[in-house]
Design a protein around this motif. Structure first.
Motif, PDB file in Angstrom:
ATOM      1  N   SER A 136      11.477  24.162   5.645  1.00 14.15           N
ATOM      2  CA  SER A 136      11.120  23.436   4.422  1.00 14.15           C
ATOM      3  C   SER A 136      10.404  22.135   4.764  1.00 14.15           C
ATOM      4  O   SER A 136      10.475  21.654   5.899  1.00 14.15           O
ATOM      5  CB  SER A 136      12.375  23.124   3.599  1.00 14.15           C
ATOM      6  N   SER A 137       9.738  21.565   3.765  1.00 16.40           N
ATOM      7  CA  SER A 137       9.115  20.257   3.951  1.00 16.40           C
ATOM      8  C   SER A 137       9.057  19.511   2.625  1.00 16.40           C
ATOM      9  O   SER A 137       8.989  20.124   1.551  1.00 16.40           O
ATOM     10  CB  SER A 137       7.696  20.396   4.528  1.00 16.40           C
ATOM     11  N   ILE A 138       9.097  18.185   2.720  1.00 17.64           N
ATOM     12  CA  ILE A 138       9.000  17.343   1.535  1.00 17.64           C
ATOM     13  C   ILE A 138       8.055  16.186   1.845  1.00 17.64           C
ATOM     14  O   ILE A 138       8.128  15.573   2.909  1.00 17.64           O
ATOM     15  CB  ILE A 138      10.387  16.827   1.079  1.00 17.64           C
ATOM     16  N   ILE A 139       7.135  15.919   0.925  1.00 18.05           N
ATOM     17  CA  ILE A 139       6.183  14.810   1.036  1.00 18.05           C
ATOM     18  C   ILE A 139       6.577  13.759   0.017  1.00 18.05           C
ATOM     19  O   ILE A 139       6.780  14.069  -1.168  1.00 18.05           O
ATOM     20  CB  ILE A 139       4.738  15.290   0.791  1.00 18.05           C
ATOM     21  N   TYR A 140       6.665  12.498   0.429  1.00 11.71           N
ATOM     22  CA  TYR A 140       7.150  11.439  -0.458  1.00 11.71           C
ATOM     23  C   TYR A 140       6.528  10.108  -0.032  1.00 11.71           C
ATOM     24  O   TYR A 140       6.173   9.911   1.137  1.00 11.71           O
ATOM     25  CB  TYR A 140       8.677  11.348  -0.385  1.00 11.71           C
ATOM     26  N   PRO A 141       6.397   9.153  -0.958  1.00 17.20           N
ATOM     27  CA  PRO A 141       5.858   7.835  -0.606  1.00 17.20           C
ATOM     28  C   PRO A 141       6.925   6.970   0.060  1.00 17.20           C
ATOM     29  O   PRO A 141       8.125   7.174  -0.152  1.00 17.20           O
ATOM     30  CB  PRO A 141       5.446   7.256  -1.961  1.00 17.20           C
ATOM     31  N   THR A 142       6.492   6.031   0.867  1.00 17.21           N
ATOM     32  CA  THR A 142       7.442   5.110   1.506  1.00 17.21           C
ATOM     33  C   THR A 142       7.960   4.072   0.526  1.00 17.21           C
ATOM     34  O   THR A 142       8.912   3.355   0.829  1.00 17.21           O
ATOM     35  CB  THR A 142       6.785   4.414   2.699  1.00 17.21           C
ATOM     36  N   ALA A 143       7.331   3.976  -0.650  1.00 19.49           N
ATOM     37  CA  ALA A 143       7.818   3.100  -1.729  1.00 19.49           C
ATOM     38  C   ALA A 143       7.354   3.693  -3.051  1.00 19.49           C
ATOM     39  O   ALA A 143       6.198   4.120  -3.179  1.00 19.49           O
ATOM     40  CB  ALA A 143       7.294   1.683  -1.553  1.00 19.49           C
ATOM     41  N   PHE A 144       8.242   3.740  -4.042  1.00 23.58           N
ATOM     42  CA  PHE A 144       7.882   4.254  -5.370  1.00 23.58           C
ATOM     43  C   PHE A 144       7.342   3.097  -6.201  1.00 23.58           C
ATOM     44  O   PHE A 144       8.102   2.336  -6.807  1.00 23.58           O
ATOM     45  CB  PHE A 144       9.101   4.896  -6.043  1.00 23.58           C
ATOM     46  N   THR A 145       6.010   2.958  -6.238  1.00 23.24           N
ATOM     47  CA  THR A 145       5.393   1.784  -6.862  1.00 23.24           C
ATOM     48  C   THR A 145       4.825   2.050  -8.253  1.00 23.24           C
ATOM     49  O   THR A 145       4.503   1.130  -8.968  1.00 23.24           O
ATOM     50  CB  THR A 145       4.255   1.264  -5.975  1.00 23.24           C
ATOM     51  N   GLY A 146       4.666   3.303  -8.641  1.00 22.68           N
ATOM     52  CA  GLY A 146       4.064   3.625  -9.925  1.00 22.68           C
ATOM     53  C   GLY A 146       5.078   3.781 -11.030  1.00 22.68           C
ATOM     54  O   GLY A 146       6.222   3.311 -10.941  1.00 22.68           O
ATOM     55  N   LYS A 147       4.665   4.507 -12.079  1.00 21.75           N
ATOM     56  CA  LYS A 147       5.529   4.714 -13.237  1.00 21.75           C
ATOM     57  C   LYS A 147       6.460   5.913 -13.051  1.00 21.75           C
ATOM     58  O   LYS A 147       7.354   6.134 -13.869  1.00 21.75           O
ATOM     59  CB  LYS A 147       4.673   4.905 -14.494  1.00 21.75           C
ATOM     60  N   THR A 148       6.210   6.679 -12.016  1.00 21.18           N
ATOM     61  CA  THR A 148       7.073   7.822 -11.727  1.00 21.18           C
ATOM     62  C   THR A 148       7.449   7.808 -10.248  1.00 21.18           C
ATOM     63  O   THR A 148       6.837   7.103  -9.440  1.00 21.18           O
ATOM     64  CB  THR A 148       6.382   9.163 -12.051  1.00 21.18           C
ATOM     65  N   ARG A 149       8.445   8.606  -9.900  1.00 18.74           N
ATOM     66  CA  ARG A 149       8.831   8.824  -8.504  1.00 18.74           C
ATOM     67  C   ARG A 149       8.527  10.286  -8.194  1.00 18.74           C
ATOM     68  O   ARG A 149       9.294  11.163  -8.562  1.00 18.74           O
ATOM     69  CB  ARG A 149      10.322   8.520  -8.313  1.00 18.74           C
ATOM     70  N   ALA A 150       7.389  10.526  -7.555  1.00 13.45           N
ATOM     71  CA  ALA A 150       6.912  11.897  -7.371  1.00 13.45           C
ATOM     72  C   ALA A 150       6.988  12.325  -5.920  1.00 13.45           C
ATOM     73  O   ALA A 150       6.595  11.580  -5.014  1.00 13.45           O
ATOM     74  CB  ALA A 150       5.477  12.027  -7.879  1.00 13.45           C
TER      75      ALA A 150
ATOM     76  N   LYS B 134       0.847  -1.180   0.000  1.00 10.50           N
ATOM     77  CA  LYS B 134       0.000   0.000   0.000  1.00 10.50           C
ATOM     78  C   LYS B 134       0.889   1.238   0.000  1.00 10.50           C
ATOM     79  O   LYS B 134       1.876   1.312   0.719  1.00 10.50           O
ATOM     80  CB  LYS B 134      -0.886  -0.004   1.236  1.00 10.50           C
ATOM     81  N   ILE B 135       0.509   2.211  -0.849  1.00  6.86           N
ATOM     82  CA  ILE B 135       1.295   3.433  -0.920  1.00  6.86           C
ATOM     83  C   ILE B 135       0.933   4.329   0.253  1.00  6.86           C
ATOM     84  O   ILE B 135      -0.227   4.696   0.445  1.00  6.86           O
ATOM     85  CB  ILE B 135       1.051   4.178  -2.241  1.00  6.86           C
ATOM     86  N   GLU B 136       1.922   4.678   1.047  1.00  2.00           N
ATOM     87  CA  GLU B 136       1.739   5.591   2.168  1.00  2.00           C
ATOM     88  C   GLU B 136       2.739   6.733   2.033  1.00  2.00           C
ATOM     89  O   GLU B 136       3.824   6.555   1.468  1.00  2.00           O
ATOM     90  CB  GLU B 136       1.931   4.861   3.499  1.00  2.00           C
ATOM     91  N   TYR B 137       2.349   7.871   2.568  1.00  2.18           N
ATOM     92  CA  TYR B 137       3.179   9.056   2.412  1.00  2.18           C
ATOM     93  C   TYR B 137       3.691   9.545   3.764  1.00  2.18           C
ATOM     94  O   TYR B 137       2.973   9.542   4.757  1.00  2.18           O
ATOM     95  CB  TYR B 137       2.389  10.172   1.722  1.00  2.18           C
ATOM     96  N   ASN B 138       4.956   9.945   3.760  1.00  2.00           N
ATOM     97  CA  ASN B 138       5.582  10.566   4.916  1.00  2.00           C
ATOM     98  C   ASN B 138       5.889  12.022   4.578  1.00  2.00           C
ATOM     99  O   ASN B 138       6.051  12.384   3.404  1.00  2.00           O
ATOM    100  CB  ASN B 138       6.882   9.863   5.295  1.00  2.00           C
ATOM    101  N   THR B 139       5.983  12.839   5.609  1.00  2.44           N
ATOM    102  CA  THR B 139       6.373  14.240   5.439  1.00  2.44           C
ATOM    103  C   THR B 139       7.535  14.541   6.373  1.00  2.44           C
ATOM    104  O   THR B 139       7.460  14.279   7.575  1.00  2.44           O
ATOM    105  CB  THR B 139       5.206  15.191   5.762  1.00  2.44           C
ATOM    106  N   LEU B 140       8.603  15.069   5.800  1.00  2.00           N
ATOM    107  CA  LEU B 140       9.752  15.509   6.593  1.00  2.00           C
ATOM    108  C   LEU B 140       9.748  17.031   6.598  1.00  2.00           C
ATOM    109  O   LEU B 140       9.760  17.667   5.532  1.00  2.00           O
ATOM    110  CB  LEU B 140      11.056  14.976   6.000  1.00  2.00           C
TER     111      LEU B 140
END
Length: 389
Positions: A207-221, A177-183
């Motif tokens: 500053s802050s960055i939001i990213y998935p815990t795993a890049f599962t799709g066709k892009t890394r966003a 499952k795609i989950e997002y973290n924020t630093l």
């Protein structure tokens, strides 16, 4: 920088064998240590502490002996003055078109009020927000595994890094499952994160960055607010996309810096290595190394220009580099790192500044240099700074 690497670099430094980059790494450590950060980056044992102190003493002796030769002379015929001093960096001041070089000098005695208001520089501070809203204060959290996200372990290292590591390298990526973290870094903070694909991100203050815990799709966003430097792991099948205030930065594997503070006039992307495609609305621009793309908040077009790489990347290397910036631009950058409020009185806002100084000195060193220009005075009350003529 671990202790073995640091000891090797110090030995090379004292022998005069360091590359310019290695030289700055040693000087950055020296500045941090001198500013009160008495810990080795990867260890806090008594042995490492004693080794750090011996290294500091060796460097102090060498630098004190070499001080006269390390002062840079004024070169008024050059349109831009670039100063890279060693650990005792000084600030060049450009005031009403005239150049002032502040040589090293004895600090003036501070009043009791000023002493109690000493403002120290920023450090490794950040908040990690997990799915569901749970927050981990990385400043206080111990080193080691902080959380799990499927097969991904989230680890804090001793040198200000957050690392995402897959426990099962052969696990199908689309099963999780795609989950997002924020630093998020506060004013006066910075932090690094190694994303699940191995890409490295240096996050500047506020500053802050939001990213998935795993890049599962066709892009890394990922999504960015503030400023970050990216070293993107190469993957031709999965482009890496940074979205910052309606600007998309698309890369395959490259090194670049994005500045996207809401109180800046524009989103600025500076390319160091590789290639980058920028897009905003119907506008597009392709960057090559050494260029930067500028997208104003209230316009869709993207302009490009040659970048001042030293000035852009100074924050990551532990310096401020100002190249003919207005006092408001200078103090906006400074205020984010030192977490202070700045106000102005009189015609002081007309002044401009240029030069280099370490980010790991107390703010009074920078302000003292400004005061010595003969036109800037300052008062510190708590975390508020008043600049006057």
């Amino acid at each position: 920088m671990n202790d073995d690497k640091l000891n090797q670099l110090i030995a090379k430094y004292l022998a005069g064998q360091c590359t310019p980059f290695e030289k700055r790494e040693v000087e950055r450590w020296y500045d941090q240590y001198d500013a009160g950060d008495k810990k080795y980056r990867n260890d806090d044992t008594e042995a490492m502490q004693a080794s750090a102190e011996r290294s500091f003493e060796e460097l102090s002796k060498r630098l004190s002996l070499s001080t006269p030769t390390r002062r840079t002379q004024i070169r008024p015929t050059r349109p831009v003055i670039k100063v890279w001093l060693a650990a005792a960096s000084v600030l060049l001041i450009i005031s009403f078109g005239s150049y002032f070089l502040f040589r090293q000098h004895t600090k003036p005695q501070l009043t009791a009020n000023q002493q109690s208001s000493t403002i120290k520089p920023g450090s490794n501070k950040a908040i990690l927000t997990l799915p569901g809203g749970k927050q981990i204060n990385l400043t206080d959290a111990g080193n080691g595994v902080l959380a799990k996200a499927g097969s991904i372990s989230i680890t804090k290292s001793a040198n200000g890094q957050l690392i995402y590591t897959a426990a099962r390298q052969d696990a199908p990526a689309n099963t999780e499952k795609i989950e997002y973290n924020t630093l998020t870094t506060p004013r006066g903070g910075q932090f690094q994160v190694i994303l699940p694909d191995g890409s490295r991100v240096w996050l500047n203050s506020a500053s802050s960055i939001i990213y998935p815990t795993a890049f599962t799709g066709k892009t890394r966003a990922v999504k960015l607010q503030g400023e970050a430097y990216f070293e993107v792991a190469k993957n031709k099948q999965k482009p890496f996309i940074v979205t910052a205030n309606n600007v998309d930065v698309k890369v395959l594997g490259t090194h670049f810096n994005v500045t996207a503070y809401s109180d800046d006039a524009a989103i600025t992307t500076t390319l160091l290595e590789g290639s980058v495609r920028l897009s905003k609305g119907s506008s597009n621009a392709l960057l090559t190394p050494g260029l930067q793309g500028i997208a104003l908040h209230n316009q869709n077009n993207i302009s490009t220009q040659k970048a001042n790489i030293e000035q852009v990347m100074a924050w990551k290397e532990g310096y401020f580099v100002f190249d003919d910036l207005s006092i408001k631009e200078v103090m906006k950058i400074v205020s984010r790192w030192y977490d202070v409020e700045v106000s102005y009185r009189g015609s002081v806002e007309n002044k401009k500044f240029g030069g280099t100084i370490s980010r790991y000195k107390n703010i009074t060193e920078l302000l003292d240099n400004m005061s010595q220009s003969g036109g800037i005075h300052y008062q510190i009350e708590g975390r508020r700074i008043l600049l006057t003529n």
